[in-house]
Design an enzyme around this catalytic site. Structure first.
Site, PDB file in Angstrom:
ATOM      1  N   LYS A 179       0.882  -1.041  -0.137  1.00 41.20           N
ATOM      2  CA  LYS A 179      -0.291   0.048  -0.021  1.00 41.20           C
ATOM      3  C   LYS A 179       0.775   1.319  -0.034  1.00 41.20           C
ATOM      4  O   LYS A 179       0.544   2.323  -0.670  1.00 41.20           O
ATOM      5  CB  LYS A 179      -0.950  -0.022   1.129  1.00 41.20           C
ATOM      6  CG  LYS A 179      -1.820   1.251   1.235  1.00 41.20           C
ATOM      7  CD  LYS A 179      -2.747   1.071   2.404  1.00 41.20           C
ATOM      8  CE  LYS A 179      -3.548   2.356   2.808  1.00 41.20           C
ATOM      9  NZ  LYS A 179      -4.442   2.314   3.788  1.00 41.20           N
ATOM     10  N   GLU A 210      10.628  -4.676   4.495  1.00 42.69           N
ATOM     11  CA  GLU A 210      10.599  -6.280   3.972  1.00 42.69           C
ATOM     12  C   GLU A 210      10.215  -6.309   2.458  1.00 42.69           C
ATOM     13  O   GLU A 210      10.941  -6.962   1.795  1.00 42.69           O
ATOM     14  CB  GLU A 210       9.592  -6.806   4.840  1.00 42.69           C
ATOM     15  CG  GLU A 210       9.803  -7.356   6.148  1.00 42.69           C
ATOM     16  CD  GLU A 210       9.220  -6.123   7.167  1.00 42.69           C
ATOM     17  OE1 GLU A 210       8.939  -4.936   6.641  1.00 42.69           O
ATOM     18  OE2 GLU A 210       9.005  -6.557   8.268  1.00 42.69           O
ATOM     19  N   GLY A 232      -4.783  -1.891   4.983  1.00 44.36           N
ATOM     20  CA  GLY A 232      -4.180  -3.083   4.447  1.00 44.36           C
ATOM     21  C   GLY A 232      -4.654  -4.075   4.726  1.00 44.36           C
ATOM     22  O   GLY A 232      -4.698  -5.272   3.897  1.00 44.36           O
ATOM     23  N   ARG A 233      -5.161  -4.593   6.008  1.00 45.55           N
ATOM     24  CA  ARG A 233      -5.825  -5.701   6.346  1.00 45.55           C
ATOM     25  C   ARG A 233      -7.027  -5.985   5.619  1.00 45.55           C
ATOM     26  O   ARG A 233      -7.817  -7.064   5.749  1.00 45.55           O
ATOM     27  CB  ARG A 233      -5.894  -6.055   7.875  1.00 45.55           C
ATOM     28  CG  ARG A 233      -6.461  -4.776   8.543  1.00 45.55           C
ATOM     29  CD  ARG A 233      -6.149  -4.904  10.219  1.00 45.55           C
ATOM     30  NE  ARG A 233      -6.507  -3.749  10.917  1.00 45.55           N
ATOM     31  CZ  ARG A 233      -6.012  -2.563  11.032  1.00 45.55           C
ATOM     32  NH1 ARG A 233      -4.814  -2.433  10.439  1.00 45.55           N
ATOM     33  NH2 ARG A 233      -6.409  -1.682  11.572  1.00 45.55           N
ATOM     34  N   GLU A 237      -4.943  -6.649  14.916  1.00 46.27           N
ATOM     35  CA  GLU A 237      -4.326  -5.339  14.236  1.00 46.27           C
ATOM     36  C   GLU A 237      -5.410  -4.195  14.457  1.00 46.27           C
ATOM     37  O   GLU A 237      -5.241  -3.127  14.792  1.00 46.27           O
ATOM     38  CB  GLU A 237      -3.890  -5.484  12.966  1.00 46.27           C
ATOM     39  CG  GLU A 237      -2.862  -4.286  12.706  1.00 46.27           C
ATOM     40  CD  GLU A 237      -2.027  -4.550  11.387  1.00 46.27           C
ATOM     41  OE1 GLU A 237      -0.733  -4.924  11.607  1.00 46.27           O
ATOM     42  OE2 GLU A 237      -2.591  -4.197  10.121  1.00 46.27           O
ATOM     43  N   HIS A 297      -5.476 -33.184  18.047  1.00 49.77           N
ATOM     44  CA  HIS A 297      -4.350 -34.013  18.372  1.00 49.77           C
ATOM     45  C   HIS A 297      -3.100 -33.345  19.060  1.00 49.77           C
ATOM     46  O   HIS A 297      -2.096 -33.612  19.484  1.00 49.77           O
ATOM     47  CB  HIS A 297      -3.949 -34.785  17.443  1.00 49.77           C
ATOM     48  CG  HIS A 297      -4.808 -35.938  16.890  1.00 49.77           C
ATOM     49  ND1 HIS A 297      -4.957 -37.060  17.768  1.00 49.77           N
ATOM     50  CD2 HIS A 297      -5.671 -35.774  16.115  1.00 49.77           C
ATOM     51  CE1 HIS A 297      -5.974 -37.817  17.128  1.00 49.77           C
ATOM     52  NE2 HIS A 297      -6.584 -36.833  16.124  1.00 49.77           N
ATOM     53  N   LYS A 352       9.573  -0.930  14.215  1.00 50.03           N
ATOM     54  CA  LYS A 352       9.917  -0.516  12.753  1.00 50.03           C
ATOM     55  C   LYS A 352      11.072   0.593  13.163  1.00 50.03           C
ATOM     56  O   LYS A 352      12.160   0.238  12.372  1.00 50.03           O
ATOM     57  CB  LYS A 352       8.830  -0.179  12.155  1.00 50.03           C
ATOM     58  CG  LYS A 352       7.864  -1.182  11.559  1.00 50.03           C
ATOM     59  CD  LYS A 352       7.176  -0.471  10.557  1.00 50.03           C
ATOM     60  CE  LYS A 352       5.722  -1.147  10.262  1.00 50.03           C
ATOM     61  NZ  LYS A 352       4.831  -0.477   9.251  1.00 50.03           N
TER      62      LYS A 352
HETATM   63  O1  F6P Z   1       3.017  -2.907   9.846  1.00 50.68           O
HETATM   64  C1  F6P Z   1       1.834  -3.368   9.738  1.00 50.68           C
HETATM   65  C2  F6P Z   1       1.393  -2.764   8.359  1.00 50.68           C
HETATM   66  O2  F6P Z   1       1.307  -1.474   8.130  1.00 50.68           O
HETATM   67  C3  F6P Z   1       0.144  -3.511   8.044  1.00 50.68           C
HETATM   68  O3  F6P Z   1      -1.168  -2.764   8.343  1.00 50.68           O
HETATM   69  C4  F6P Z   1       0.088  -3.635   6.418  1.00 50.68           C
HETATM   70  O4  F6P Z   1      -0.787  -4.622   5.945  1.00 50.68           O
HETATM   71  C5  F6P Z   1       1.614  -4.164   6.205  1.00 50.68           C
HETATM   72  O5  F6P Z   1       2.097  -3.273   6.961  1.00 50.68           O
HETATM   73  C6  F6P Z   1       1.936  -3.885   4.906  1.00 50.68           C
HETATM   74  O6  F6P Z   1       1.880  -2.438   4.496  1.00 50.68           O
HETATM   75  P1  F6P Z   1       2.150  -2.399   3.034  1.00 50.68           P
HETATM   76  O7  F6P Z   1       1.144  -2.816   2.225  1.00 50.68           O
HETATM   77  O8  F6P Z   1       1.974  -0.591   3.299  1.00 50.68           O
HETATM   78  O9  F6P Z   1       3.473  -2.845   2.513  1.00 50.68           O
END
Ligand code: F6P
Length: 547
Positions: A205, A211, A266-267, A352, A383, A511
């Protein structure tokens, strides 16, 4: 309004003292209509909530609490596009992504349905080209593998949907998901692939997530080792983002960018262009069917009175245990191997959203908010951790999900699966009392001493609540509906708890600190800026790596 001092809350506190003396066994015995009273059938979904620690009065009081909290008003405000995510001054309009074309809705000067339709059209055209082989890789070969690079909402949603709907894939494209910064994730994925037939979907987003950008850079390097010519990147890298400038800065042609908007959290984003890898894997029609299922649940949520509204009931039952029984854990047990990522997806959606400690006025709340969400598919979970569900010191409410139709009819596997699912909810509800255990042990011919020794270990208290969600088939429509159902459950709980379910400031601090620590791990200066534990961890890392 002070929630925990409100009339509806106080009524529930007193009512809980009555309910905690009841056993569901007796409630079922006393009321043959209990299952009918406490279940809802909706478009091939049976929601049975009769195995909960509730009486009709409990539901009445829970609905009073929902009304008092303004659930209906806030729901309508969300659907109207009001900026209910006030800490970020944003509307919350993921529901607009799955609404059929209709009236226009202007948010921040944007005609929302028109913008959504344009991106859907772009996805449709692109997926058709890739799936048909018209879109070719740099050597002229068709695309056989799609790698979604994203994390959090830019990974969990698409990954869970792709896993859940595997039987509906068209079969000419495989999809892979790389999320973790641990190099193992991308390294192991790339080992299976050929650059000439791989398409990377970089999904972020913000397009600033460490990452995702690091993984995307590694993918780019891997690709350029093979393709050599940077201009070939355009046929192998596309981006999904709200941030055009950052996409461009990264070196992806904006002609290959699929946009969305800051009013999609995002979620909550799998319904947007973040679903591109879903559409590539399943085909555009299946993606639309997923959206249609979610929209059908949106209509149920907005149109049905709260007393018979599935997400509202789920939410209020969760509040009943979380706030009146002090149970802050909730398990989700899908009896469907295809749903193996569903609990992980729900963890982000729920934790979240509702892992918040201040209310909308910024005041520290005096009651519990979001519970811990966890789970694993049945029957594996039986199990592993069901012992604790049955005989642990407290109870943990659980949702049991089961499709009636299996995608893989194989002997009597599915009947055994279903039998286990139903048996577990029955066992959790009924338990086994002393008398039953004693009779069983006596029938086995055991001595009185052995019976006395074994008896307490073999008693199951029962009275442990479950919801059963049984549906015809895990197809795109039903999956869309189930996801939307949980989205709205989380929304309702957030409203009652008076929190903002749509920001996530809690993820920021770690972060920021990681950005400080990274150069320290890579440098040689003395480390003394942190607490002694963190300093020592950094030193140990450097020493072990010979720095
Ligand atoms: O660190 C949490 C977050 O902001 C989530 O809410 C989001 O889904 C994820 O990181 C990834 O964010 P982006 O889509 O901006 O890379």
């Amino acid at each position: 309004m002070d929630l925990s001092r409100s009339a509806a809350w106080s009524a529930l506190v007193s009512h809980k003292h009555k309910v905690e003396t009841l056993h569901m066994r007796e409630m079922f015995a006393a009321d043959p209509e209990r299952c009918n009273r406490f279940s809802i059938q909706w478009k091939g979904l049976l929601f049975d909530y009769s195995k909960n620690l509730v009486t009709p009065k409990t539901l009445e009081l829970l609905m009073d609490l929902a009304r008092q909290a303004g659930v209906e008003e806030r729901r309508n405000a969300m659907f109207r596009g009001e900026a209910i995510n006030f800490t970020e001054n944003r509307s919350v309009l993921h529901t607009a992504l799955r609404r059929p074309q209709g009236e226009s809705m202007i948010v921040d000067g944007l005609d929302v349905p028109e913008a959504v339709a344009a991106v859907l059209h772009q996805i449709k055209e692109f997926t058709a080209k890739v799936i048909s082989g018209e879109w070719k890789g740099y050597t002229g070969k068709r695309i056989t593998d799609v790698v979604n690079i994203g994390i959090g909402g830019s990974d969990l949603g698409p990954c869970m949907v792709a896993e859940s709907l595997k039987p509906f894939a068209h079969g000419s494209i495989k999809v892979h998901f790389v999320s973790n910064i641990d190099g193992t994730n991308i390294a192991e994925t790339l080992k299976q692939l050929h650059a000439e037939s791989t398409l990377f979907v970089v999904a972020s987003k913000t397009f600033t997530t460490q990452e995702t950008l690091t993984n995307a850079m590694s993918a780019r390097e891997w690709f350029l080792n093979d393709a050599v010519q940077p201009e070939h990147i355009a046929r192998h890298f596309v981006a999904v983002s709200t941030n055009r400038d950052k996409v461009q800065e990264f070196g992806i042609d904006v002609a290959n960018m699929f946009g969305f908007w800051d009013w999609v959290g995002g979620r909550y984003s799998l319904w947007s262009a973040i679903g591109l890898s879903i559409a590539l894997y399943l085909g555009f029609d299946a993606f639309m069917e997923l959206l249609r299922g979610a929209n059908a649940m949106d209509r149920h949520f907005t149109e049905e009175p709260i007393e018979s509204n599935i997400p509202v009931i789920l939410a209020m039952l969760g509040i009943w245990y979380n706030n009146f029984f002090d149970v802050h854990s909730h398990a989700v047990i899908p009896y469907d191997q295809y749903l193996h990522r569903f609990p992980a997806y729900l963890q982000q959606l729920d934790m979240e959203s509702n892992g918040k400690r201040v209310d909308r006025l910024g005041k520290t709340v005096e009651y519990a908010t979001g519970p811990v969400i966890w789970g694993e598919p049945g029957t594996n979970s039986q199990h592993a951790f069901f012992q604790l569900l049955h005989q642990g010191t407290g109870f943990i409410p659980a949702d049991f999900l089961l499709p009636l139709k299996t995608q893989n009819p194989l002997g009597d596997h599915h009947d055994i699966l279903a039998a286990n699912c139903f048996a577990q909810t029955e066992a959790l509800m009924k338990g086994k009392n002393e008398q039953e255990v004693r009779e069983e042990l006596m029938a086995a011919g055991l001595s009185d001493d052995t019976i006395a020794m074994l008896l307490p270990h073999k008693v199951f208290p029962g009275n442990r609540p479950t919801n059963s969600l049984v549906f015809n088939e895990l197809d795109p429509f039903m999956l869309g509906a189930l996801i939307a159902m949980y989205e709205h459950k989380v929304f309702v709980q957030g409203v009652v708890w008076q929190i903002n379910s749509f920001d996530q400031w809690g993820v920021e601090l770690g972060k920021q600190l990681a950005k400080v620590i990274l150069p320290e791990l890579q440098g040689g200066e003395e480390i003394d800026a942190h607490d002694c534990s963190t300093n020592a961890l950094i030193e140990a890392y450097r020493a072990m790596r010979g720095q």
